[in-house]
Design a protein around this motif. Sequence first.
Motif, mmCIF file in Angstrom:
data_model
loop_
_atom_site.group_PDB
_atom_site.id
_atom_site.type_symbol
_atom_site.label_atom_id
_atom_site.label_comp_id
_atom_site.label_asym_id
_atom_site.label_seq_id
_atom_site.Cartn_x
_atom_site.Cartn_y
_atom_site.Cartn_z
ATOM 1 N N PRO A 104 -2.715 8.282 -2.209
ATOM 2 C CA PRO A 104 -3.954 8.574 -1.143
ATOM 3 C C PRO A 104 -5.078 8.869 -1.850
ATOM 4 O O PRO A 104 -5.834 9.891 -1.799
ATOM 5 N N PHE A 105 -5.792 7.752 -2.747
ATOM 6 C CA PHE A 105 -6.760 8.098 -3.392
ATOM 7 C C PHE A 105 -7.651 6.497 -3.367
ATOM 8 O O PHE A 105 -6.807 5.363 -3.214
ATOM 9 N N ALA A 106 -8.780 6.624 -3.569
ATOM 10 C CA ALA A 106 -9.715 5.342 -3.377
ATOM 11 C C ALA A 106 -9.529 4.594 -4.648
ATOM 12 O O ALA A 106 -8.829 4.977 -5.550
ATOM 13 N N ASN A 107 -9.854 3.356 -4.545
ATOM 14 C CA ASN A 107 -9.742 2.422 -5.767
ATOM 15 C C ASN A 107 -10.478 2.995 -6.884
ATOM 16 O O ASN A 107 -11.675 3.573 -6.611
ATOM 17 N N GLN A 108 -10.082 2.794 -8.092
ATOM 18 C CA GLN A 108 -10.881 2.942 -9.462
ATOM 19 C C GLN A 108 -11.198 4.450 -9.358
ATOM 20 O O GLN A 108 -12.170 4.830 -9.611
ATOM 21 N N SER A 109 -10.184 5.477 -8.882
ATOM 22 C CA SER A 109 -10.588 6.837 -8.971
ATOM 23 C C SER A 109 -10.486 7.602 -10.146
ATOM 24 O O SER A 109 -11.067 8.593 -10.372
ATOM 25 N N PHE A 110 -9.591 7.174 -11.344
ATOM 26 C CA PHE A 110 -9.103 7.781 -12.039
ATOM 27 C C PHE A 110 -9.262 7.232 -13.526
ATOM 28 O O PHE A 110 -9.026 5.987 -13.797
ATOM 29 N N GLU A 134 -0.170 0.174 -7.411
ATOM 30 C CA GLU A 134 -1.185 1.471 -6.980
ATOM 31 C C GLU A 134 -1.704 1.977 -8.274
ATOM 32 O O GLU A 134 -2.690 2.387 -8.243
ATOM 33 N N LEU A 135 -0.883 1.829 -9.255
ATOM 34 C CA LEU A 135 -1.668 2.382 -10.358
ATOM 35 C C LEU A 135 -2.820 1.556 -10.746
ATOM 36 O O LEU A 135 -3.817 2.116 -11.235
ATOM 37 N N ARG A 136 -2.483 0.360 -10.701
ATOM 38 C CA ARG A 136 -3.614 -0.599 -10.801
ATOM 39 C C ARG A 136 -4.727 -0.438 -10.132
ATOM 40 O O ARG A 136 -5.827 -0.526 -10.603
ATOM 41 N N GLN A 195 11.791 -6.566 -19.219
ATOM 42 C CA GLN A 195 11.824 -6.843 -17.701
ATOM 43 C C GLN A 195 10.735 -5.737 -17.603
ATOM 44 O O GLN A 195 9.901 -6.013 -16.856
ATOM 45 N N LEU A 196 10.404 -4.726 -18.295
ATOM 46 C CA LEU A 196 9.420 -3.895 -17.996
ATOM 47 C C LEU A 196 7.908 -4.448 -18.495
ATOM 48 O O LEU A 196 7.014 -4.295 -17.512
ATOM 49 N N GLU A 197 8.077 -5.336 -19.638
ATOM 50 C CA GLU A 197 6.826 -5.961 -19.885
ATOM 51 C C GLU A 197 6.368 -6.866 -19.055
ATOM 52 O O GLU A 197 5.195 -7.063 -18.825
ATOM 53 N N LYS A 198 7.359 -7.499 -18.354
ATOM 54 C CA LYS A 198 6.962 -8.594 -17.309
ATOM 55 C C LYS A 198 6.477 -7.887 -16.150
ATOM 56 O O LYS A 198 5.417 -8.577 -15.690
ATOM 57 N N LEU A 199 6.788 -6.686 -15.903
ATOM 58 C CA LEU A 199 6.473 -6.182 -14.593
ATOM 59 C C LEU A 199 4.890 -5.533 -14.996
ATOM 60 O O LEU A 199 4.083 -5.801 -13.836
ATOM 61 N N LEU A 200 4.733 -5.002 -15.995
ATOM 62 C CA LEU A 200 3.273 -4.839 -16.364
ATOM 63 C C LEU A 200 2.494 -5.995 -16.438
ATOM 64 O O LEU A 200 1.143 -5.916 -15.848
ATOM 65 N N ALA A 201 2.724 -7.081 -16.890
ATOM 66 C CA ALA A 201 1.863 -8.223 -17.071
ATOM 67 C C ALA A 201 1.544 -8.822 -15.691
ATOM 68 O O ALA A 201 0.793 -9.076 -15.341
ATOM 69 N N ASP A 202 2.545 -8.592 -14.906
ATOM 70 C CA ASP A 202 2.468 -9.223 -13.623
ATOM 71 C C ASP A 202 1.607 -8.461 -12.490
ATOM 72 O O ASP A 202 1.066 -9.033 -11.597
ATOM 73 N N ALA A 203 1.475 -6.922 -12.880
ATOM 74 C CA ALA A 203 0.776 -6.060 -12.172
ATOM 75 C C ALA A 203 -1.100 -6.359 -12.900
ATOM 76 O O ALA A 203 -1.800 -5.632 -12.284
#
Length: 256
Positions: A104-110, A134-136, A195-203
Motif C-alpha cells: 500500500p505505498f506509492a512508486n519509489q517510496s523507499f 512490488e519490491l521493484r 532459481q532465485l537469481e533468475k527471479l531477481l533478474a526477471d524482476a
Amino acid sequence: MSEASSSDQTQEAGHSTPAVRQPHAVLDLPSRRFKGLKIERLLDLANRAQPIRMLEVGTGSGGIAHYFGTHPQLRCEVDAVDVHDNRLVAEGYRYHQVHDTGLPFANQSFDVVLSNHVIEHVGDEQAQRAHLAELRRVVRSDGVGYLAVPNRWMLVEPHYKLVFLSWLPHAWRTQYLRAMGKGEIYDCEPLRLGQLEKLLADAGFRYRNLCVDALRATFEIERPQSAATSVLRSIPDGLLMPWRRIIPTLIYRFWL
C-alpha cells in the motif's frame, strides 16, 4: 509473511490473494536484534544518506523494524507490513496490515526494502514474482534491498525441522510432513540459487550473492570469541564461495 507468514495464492486484480498458508513468525526478539545488525552491516547502511526511508515486508514479531526505527545512530523512517499481526514490539515504526503481495505505498517510496524469509511464504512462482515486482515498484532508483530465503538444498528444513524435507519432489513433501506428525500441509516454497537469481533478474534487479559475507557476519556478531569464528577469519573468500549453493540460507543484496 516474514521469517513469518502468508498464504496459498489465487490471482485477483493483478495481485495474489491469500488462502490457507500458516504464519511462521520468529518470536525470539534477541535474535531479531542480531538479524537487524547483520542486515545493517551487509547493506552498509551507516554510509547511506539519512534519514533512510525503510520498508520491511513480513515483519513478524516486529523486532527488526523496531531495531531500525529506534536505532541510536541511524535515522530510519520505518514502515512494516504483514498478512498476520504477530508483533511483540510495536514502537519505532508504522505497521500496515496487508492481504496479499500488493503493497500500500506509492512508486519509489523507499531507500531500503527488506524481504527477510518472506518469499518462500507468499505462494507459488507466480506469487513470488508478484512479491519481487512490488519490491521493484516501491524501491527508489538509488535504493537497495535485502532478500533472504531458505536454500532448497539445506539439510534440515527450518520451519518444520525435518531432514531433507525440501529436497523431495513437491508432491511428496506434505506426505512426509504428515507421516512425521509435523503438520497437515507443507506451505513453504524454498528456492535454489539459480532459481532465485533468475527471479531477481526477471524482476529487473541487479544483485550480489552475500552468502559468504553473511556467514562471516553471523559468526562475528553472535559468537565473536568462538574458535569457529577464529577459523572462519583465516579462510579466504575464494575457498568459501564454491559452497554458496549449499549454504542453508540464500542471501542477496539487490538494486536497480
